[in-house]
Design an enzyme around this catalytic site. Structure first.
Site, mmCIF file in Angstrom:
data_model
loop_
_atom_site.group_PDB
_atom_site.id
_atom_site.type_symbol
_atom_site.label_atom_id
_atom_site.label_comp_id
_atom_site.label_asym_id
_atom_site.label_seq_id
_atom_site.Cartn_x
_atom_site.Cartn_y
_atom_site.Cartn_z
ATOM 1 C CG ASP A 1 -1.987 1.061 1.144
ATOM 2 O OD1 ASP A 1 -3.037 0.790 0.537
ATOM 3 O OD2 ASP A 1 -1.764 2.168 1.681
ATOM 4 C CD GLU B 1 -4.437 4.243 -1.305
ATOM 5 O OE1 GLU B 1 -4.520 4.708 -0.148
ATOM 6 O OE2 GLU B 1 -5.364 4.340 -2.132
#
Length: 268
Positions: free
Chosen positions: A130, A173
């Site tokens: 992430d 993301e």
């Protein structure tokens, strides 16, 4: 490989194997039509004189060659083009449009299939990756630059893993990587390689550099494993990495033996 952008650009190229198959079906189809035509005309003209029989057999030979050959070539070619188009559509349906990684559904399906089919003593690891403080990129520079940042992260991840490792975008993301056949220490090493590469590759926005780092959660396993359990565990380790300062790798234990997958790695 930017296969989405070029999926339908131009006519598909035929490989040598495809060309041989195309020629084989054209020849076999033509010969089949020729055999049927000759047999039919011989039965129809066998009681007539020799001249009529000869003309009947001649027409039974020439017409299939003139008509059936091109027809079988065309049909076989179109069938191959259709198969290629279906393959491209399947690729498009399984690919994240922005990053060109596998999308969430395709990644989960592929990982579950691999986990079911692999040797029950095999080992591996699932990484969940992430971007750190990614909202700041969108808020400060706009979503276009945020998209470019995601493309950059996806490129970095693919460049750091091995050929054949599955890389997918889980959403936003967040990315995930399945590493097959690696021990716990090697999985942590690969995760650290990805983290360092991201840290060393700042984004260049409007002439200035923006440092964008990533955090990684790693769940190593051996023996039977399920994607749902691995992802939950790796996601927990990702949360630990975020909570302990970000820009780091947190690893969990081997799910088969219960031993530690590897020591926690922290950015230097």
């Amino acid at each position: 490989m930017n296969h989405t952008d070029r999926a339908f650009a131009g006519k598909p190229r035929i490989s040598r194997r495809g060309a041989r198959m195309l020629a084989r079906w054209t020849v076999l189809g033509t010969l089949g039509c020729l055999s049927i035509s000759l047999a039919w005309n011989w039965l129809a003209f066998r009681d007539m004189d020799a001249t009529a029989l000869r003309q009947g057999l001649l027409s039974a030979t020439v017409l299939p060659i003139i008509l059936a050959g091109p027809l079988f070539f065309y049909l076989t070619l179109k069938l191959r083009e259709l198969a290629g188009a279906n393959h491209k559509l399947a690729e498009l349906a399984s690919t994240d449009d922005l990053t060109k990684c596998l999308n969430r559904r395709a990644l989960i399906a592929n990982v579950e299939r691999i986990l079911e089919q692999r040797d029950r003593t095999a080992q591996g690891a699932l990484l969940v990756i992430d971007a750190d403080h990614f909202k700041q990129v969108n808020d400060r520079y706009g979503h276009h630059q945020g998209d470019l940042a995601l493309i950059r992260i996806a490129s970095i991840v693919r460049s750091c893993v091995r050929q054949g490792d599955l890389v997918g975008r889980m959403g936003g993301e967040e990315f995930a990587v399945l590493l097959e056949g690696v021990g716990a220490d090697q999985a942590v090493h690969i995760a650290e390689r990805i983290r360092r590469a991201a840290e060393a590759t700042p984004l260049r926005i409007d002439g200035s550099e923006h440092r964008l780092t990533i955090s990684v959660g790693c769940a190593a396993f051996s023996g039977p494993a399920r994607f749902r359990d691995l992802f939950s565990l790796a996601d927990q380790r990702l949360y630990d990495a975020k909570r302990q300062g970000r820009n780091r790798v947190e690893a969990d234990g081997d799910r088969g033996s219960g031993t530690l997958a590897g020591e926690t790695k922290k950015a230097g």
